[in-house]
Design a protein around this motif. Structure first.
Motif, PDB file in Angstrom:
ATOM      1  N   ILE A 187       5.529  -3.041 -11.116  1.00  0.00           N
ATOM      2  CA  ILE A 187       4.720  -4.253 -11.338  1.00  0.00           C
ATOM      3  C   ILE A 187       3.248  -3.892 -11.115  1.00  0.00           C
ATOM      4  CG2 ILE A 187       4.221  -6.561 -10.404  1.00  0.00           C
ATOM      5  CD1 ILE A 187       7.212  -6.642  -9.556  1.00  0.00           C
ATOM      6  N   ALA A 188       2.392  -4.227 -12.103  1.00  0.00           N
ATOM      7  CA  ALA A 188       0.956  -3.936 -11.952  1.00  0.00           C
ATOM      8  C   ALA A 188       0.407  -4.799 -10.828  1.00  0.00           C
ATOM      9  CB  ALA A 188       0.239  -4.235 -13.256  1.00  0.00           C
ATOM     10  N   SER A 189      -0.058  -4.160  -9.752  1.00  0.00           N
ATOM     11  CA  SER A 189      -0.497  -4.945  -8.597  1.00  0.00           C
ATOM     12  C   SER A 189      -1.913  -4.555  -8.185  1.00  0.00           C
ATOM     13  CB  SER A 189       0.485  -4.772  -7.440  1.00  0.00           C
ATOM     14  OG  SER A 189       0.746  -3.417  -7.219  1.00  0.00           O
ATOM     15  N   CYS A 190      -2.489  -5.375  -7.324  1.00  0.00           N
ATOM     16  CA  CYS A 190      -3.883  -5.191  -6.960  1.00  0.00           C
ATOM     17  C   CYS A 190      -4.143  -5.870  -5.618  1.00  0.00           C
ATOM     18  CB  CYS A 190      -4.732  -5.840  -8.055  1.00  0.00           C
ATOM     19  SG  CYS A 190      -6.480  -5.801  -7.743  1.00  0.00           S
ATOM     20  N   ILE A 191      -5.137  -5.357  -4.894  1.00  0.00           N
ATOM     21  CA  ILE A 191      -5.521  -5.991  -3.621  1.00  0.00           C
ATOM     22  C   ILE A 191      -6.939  -6.538  -3.771  1.00  0.00           C
ATOM     23  CG2 ILE A 191      -5.948  -5.598  -1.149  1.00  0.00           C
ATOM     24  CD1 ILE A 191      -3.911  -3.272  -1.289  1.00  0.00           C
ATOM     25  N   LEU A 192      -7.138  -7.800  -3.411  1.00  0.00           N
ATOM     26  CA  LEU A 192      -8.492  -8.361  -3.345  1.00  0.00           C
ATOM     27  C   LEU A 192      -8.929  -8.282  -1.887  1.00  0.00           C
ATOM     28  CD1 LEU A 192      -8.524 -11.665  -5.475  1.00  0.00           C
ATOM     29  CD2 LEU A 192      -9.272  -9.379  -6.142  1.00  0.00           C
TER      30      LEU A 192
ATOM     31  N   SER B  76     -12.469   0.471   2.238  1.00  0.00           N
ATOM     32  CA  SER B  76     -12.106   1.864   2.536  1.00  0.00           C
ATOM     33  C   SER B  76     -10.739   1.962   3.226  1.00  0.00           C
ATOM     34  CB  SER B  76     -13.182   2.510   3.403  1.00  0.00           C
ATOM     35  OG  SER B  76     -13.246   1.794   4.622  1.00  0.00           O
ATOM     36  N   LEU B  77     -10.226   0.841   3.744  1.00  0.00           N
ATOM     37  CA  LEU B  77      -8.915   0.867   4.405  1.00  0.00           C
ATOM     38  C   LEU B  77      -7.770   0.958   3.391  1.00  0.00           C
ATOM     39  CD1 LEU B  77      -9.508  -2.014   7.000  1.00  0.00           C
ATOM     40  CD2 LEU B  77      -9.712   0.445   7.382  1.00  0.00           C
ATOM     41  N   TYR B  78      -8.104   0.708   2.115  1.00  0.00           N
ATOM     42  CA  TYR B  78      -7.057   0.702   1.085  1.00  0.00           C
ATOM     43  C   TYR B  78      -7.287   1.866   0.121  1.00  0.00           C
ATOM     44  CZ  TYR B  78      -6.508  -4.156   2.710  1.00  0.00           C
ATOM     45  OH  TYR B  78      -6.313  -5.295   3.459  1.00  0.00           O
ATOM     46  N   ALA B  79      -7.511   3.053   0.687  1.00  0.00           N
ATOM     47  CA  ALA B  79      -8.034   4.187  -0.084  1.00  0.00           C
ATOM     48  C   ALA B  79      -7.291   4.478  -1.386  1.00  0.00           C
ATOM     49  CB  ALA B  79      -8.066   5.422   0.806  1.00  0.00           C
ATOM     50  N   ASN B  80      -5.961   4.462  -1.383  1.00  0.00           N
ATOM     51  CA  ASN B  80      -5.256   4.894  -2.597  1.00  0.00           C
ATOM     52  C   ASN B  80      -4.746   3.740  -3.462  1.00  0.00           C
ATOM     53  OD1 ASN B  80      -5.580   7.650  -2.092  1.00  0.00           O
ATOM     54  ND2 ASN B  80      -4.015   7.498  -0.489  1.00  0.00           N
ATOM     55  N   ALA B  81      -5.126   2.532  -3.107  1.00  0.00           N
ATOM     56  CA  ALA B  81      -4.623   1.378  -3.855  1.00  0.00           C
ATOM     57  C   ALA B  81      -5.669   0.911  -4.872  1.00  0.00           C
ATOM     58  CB  ALA B  81      -4.302   0.256  -2.885  1.00  0.00           C
ATOM     59  N   ARG B  82      -5.207   0.074  -5.826  1.00  0.00           N
ATOM     60  CA  ARG B  82      -6.171  -0.558  -6.739  1.00  0.00           C
ATOM     61  C   ARG B  82      -6.760  -1.772  -6.018  1.00  0.00           C
ATOM     62  NH1 ARG B  82      -5.233  -2.699 -12.818  1.00  0.00           N
ATOM     63  NH2 ARG B  82      -3.079  -2.641 -12.150  1.00  0.00           N
ATOM     64  N   VAL B  83      -8.042  -1.701  -5.715  1.00  0.00           N
ATOM     65  CA  VAL B  83      -8.687  -2.756  -4.935  1.00  0.00           C
ATOM     66  C   VAL B  83      -9.858  -3.337  -5.720  1.00  0.00           C
ATOM     67  CG1 VAL B  83      -9.644  -3.344  -2.674  1.00  0.00           C
ATOM     68  CG2 VAL B  83      -8.297  -1.286  -2.928  1.00  0.00           C
TER      69      VAL B  83
END
Ligand code: TXA
Ligand code: MG
Length: 353
Positions: free
Chosen positions: A265-270, A277-284
Motif C-alpha cells: 500500500i502506497a503510504s506516507c507520513i505527515l 529526520s526521525l523518519y529517515a527511510n520513510a516517505r515523509v
C-alpha cells in the motif's frame, strides 16, 4: 471551458468586476484561501456556485464586502460585532450576524443569519470596490477537497468550469477564516482560523469555542453550522492521526507506515519539520514547524493535496496541541481524517496491527 489565470492590474480587476456584475463566477485570492465569487444579489449566479462546486444547497455562503459601511445594508451590527470588526477587519474573521431582507435565501440557505467577511487581501478588496456589489464566495475547491491556497489548486478543481481566476500567489494564512457566531447569548467560534480564540477574547472576554470543532457530531445532534455536516478537506486515500508521547507517536507512525508498505500500500507520513529526520527511510511530507504554527497553517492544504498527486493510499499524521493556531490546524486535520485518531500510548489493536 478552460479558465484564464490573469495577473491583477487595473484593467484585469475591472474585467473581473464586469464579469461578476454580469452574473459570472470569478475565482480570486484572499489572505486565507482562494474564493469562488458571485454577485451575492444575483440568485442565478449564486446557484451556479453550488453547481460548479458540487456543494449541497443547504450549506450557506459567506458574503464578502469591502468595509463596514458596505456590510450595513445586509446585516445588523451590534456593539460587540462592531468592536470585533474594528479590531480585526479587514482580516480572517467571519461574523454570523442577523441578516436583513436584502440577502437572497439562496445565499444563506434560508437561515436567520448571514456570514459577513471583509478579506484582507489587496486583490479581493480592489475587486469588491470595483464591482460595487457584495460577493458571495465559498472556498474555490470542489466540495470536500482541501481548500485552494494557490491558483494552481483552483485550476486543478475548477479549471474546466469557470472562465477567470485572478492570480494572487500563495495565500498568507492558508486556512479559512475564523467563523464566529454572534447571534446567540455568547459569541461562539464555530470554525477556528487565523483570528484565534485569545485574540477574540482580547476584545470580548466571553468568547467561547464550540466543542464540536474537534469531534464528530453525535447521532441526532444539530450542526451549529451546516458546514459541520459534511466531509471536508479529505485526501482520496485514508488519513489517520496519531497522538501520544513524541516517542510513541514516532514509533507508531513508522510501524503503521512499514506495515502498509509491506502490504503493497502506497503510504506516507505527515510530520512536523522538527521530526522529519526521525523518519529517515520513510516517505515523509513536511507540514511546517511546530515552533511556527503559522507555517503549518500555510502548508497544510498543499500537503494534503500532494498526497493525492502522489497517489498515497494511507497517510499517518502527527498531531499538535489544539491551542490558538493549533486549534484551527487540528480542526482541519480531524475533519480530513474523518476524526480517526490512534492513541500511540495504547498498544496497537488488531485492526491497526
Ligand atoms: O476564509 C474563508 O472564509 C473563505 C474565503 C474565500 O473567504 N471562505 C470559505 O467559505 O471558507 P466556505 O463556504 O468554504 O465556508 C463557510 C463556512 C461553511 O462551513 C458554512 O456552513 C458556514 O461558513 N456558514 C456560512 N454562513 C453561515 C450561517 N449563516 N450560519 C452558520 N454557518 C454558516
Ligand atoms: Mg470550503
Amino acid at each position: 471551458m478552460h479558465s484564464q489565470v490573469l495577473f491583477p492590474s487595473e484593467s484585469t480587476i475591472q474585467h473581473a468586476a464586469k464579469l461578476l456584475r454580469n452574473g459570472q463566477l470569478v475565482a480570486f485570492p484572499t489572505e486565507t484561501v482562494y474564493g469562488l465569487g458571485a454577485n451575492a444579489l444575483n440568485v442565478e449566479a449564486v446557484k451556479r456556485i453550488f453547481d460548479v462546486k458540487g456543494r449541497p444547497s443547504n450549506n450557506p455562503l459567506i458574503v464578502h464586502v469591502a468595509d463596514i459601511s458596505a456590510a450595513r445594508p445586509f446585516c445588523h451590527i451590534n456593539k460587540e460585532a462592531k468592536m470585533l470588526m474594528d479590531a480585526f477587519c479587514p482580516g480572517p474573521l467571519t461574523l454570523l450576524l442577523p441578516k436583513t431582507e436584502r440577502i437572497p435565501s439562496e445565499v444563506n440557505a434560508g437561515l436567520a443569519s448571514v456570514a459577513i467577511r471583509i478579506p484582507n487581501h489587496p486583490v479581493a478588496l480592489s475587486l469588491l470596490k470595483a464591482c460595487k456589489v457584495p460577493i458571495a464566495a465559498p472556498s474555490a475547491n470542489s466540495s470536500g477537497r482541501p481548500s485552494p491556497t494557490t491558483s494552481a489548486h483552483v485550476l486543478q478543481d475548477l479549471g474546466d468550469k469557470i472562465s477567470l481566476i485572478l492570480e494572487g500567489g500563495a495565500c498568507e494564512v492558508g486556512l479559512e477564516s475564523t467563523v464566529l457566531d454572534m447571534t446567540g447569548k455568547v459569541p461562539t467560534v464555530l470554525r477556528p482560523g487565523g483570528i484565534t480564540p485569545n485574540m477574540l477574547r482580547s476584545v470580548l472576554p466571553e468568547v467561547c469555542v464550540a466543542d464540536s470543532v474537534l469531534r464528530p457530531l453525535h447521532e441526532g445532534e444539530a450542526a451549529l453550522s451546516p458546514g459541520m455536516l459534511y466531509k471536508h478537506y479529505a485526501p482520496k486515500g485514508k488519513l489517520l492521526l496519531v497522538k501520544g508521547t513524541p516517542e510513541n507517536v514516532r514509533t507508531r507512525c513508522l510501524f503503521l507506515y512499514e506495515q502498509a508498505r509491506h502490504a503493497g500500500i502506497a503510504s506516507c507520513i505527515l510530520a512536523f519539520d522538527e521530526h522529519i529526520s526521525l523518519y529517515a527511510n520513510a516517505r515523509v511530507i513536511s507540514i511546517g514547524a511546530l515552533a511556527q504554527p503559522e507555517t503549518i497553517a500555510k502548508q497544510l492544504f498543499s500537503a494534503l493535496r500532494s498526497l493525492d498527486e502522489q497517489c498515497v493510499a494511507l497517510t499517518v499524521c502527527e498531531v499538535m496541541p489544539p491551542h490558538e493556531m493549533g486549534l484551527a490546524v487540528m480542526n482541519r486535520l480531524h475533519r480530513a481524517a474523518a476524526f480517526q485518531v490512534i492513541d500511540a500510548d495504547k498498544p496497537p489493536t488488531n485492526q491497526q496491527a
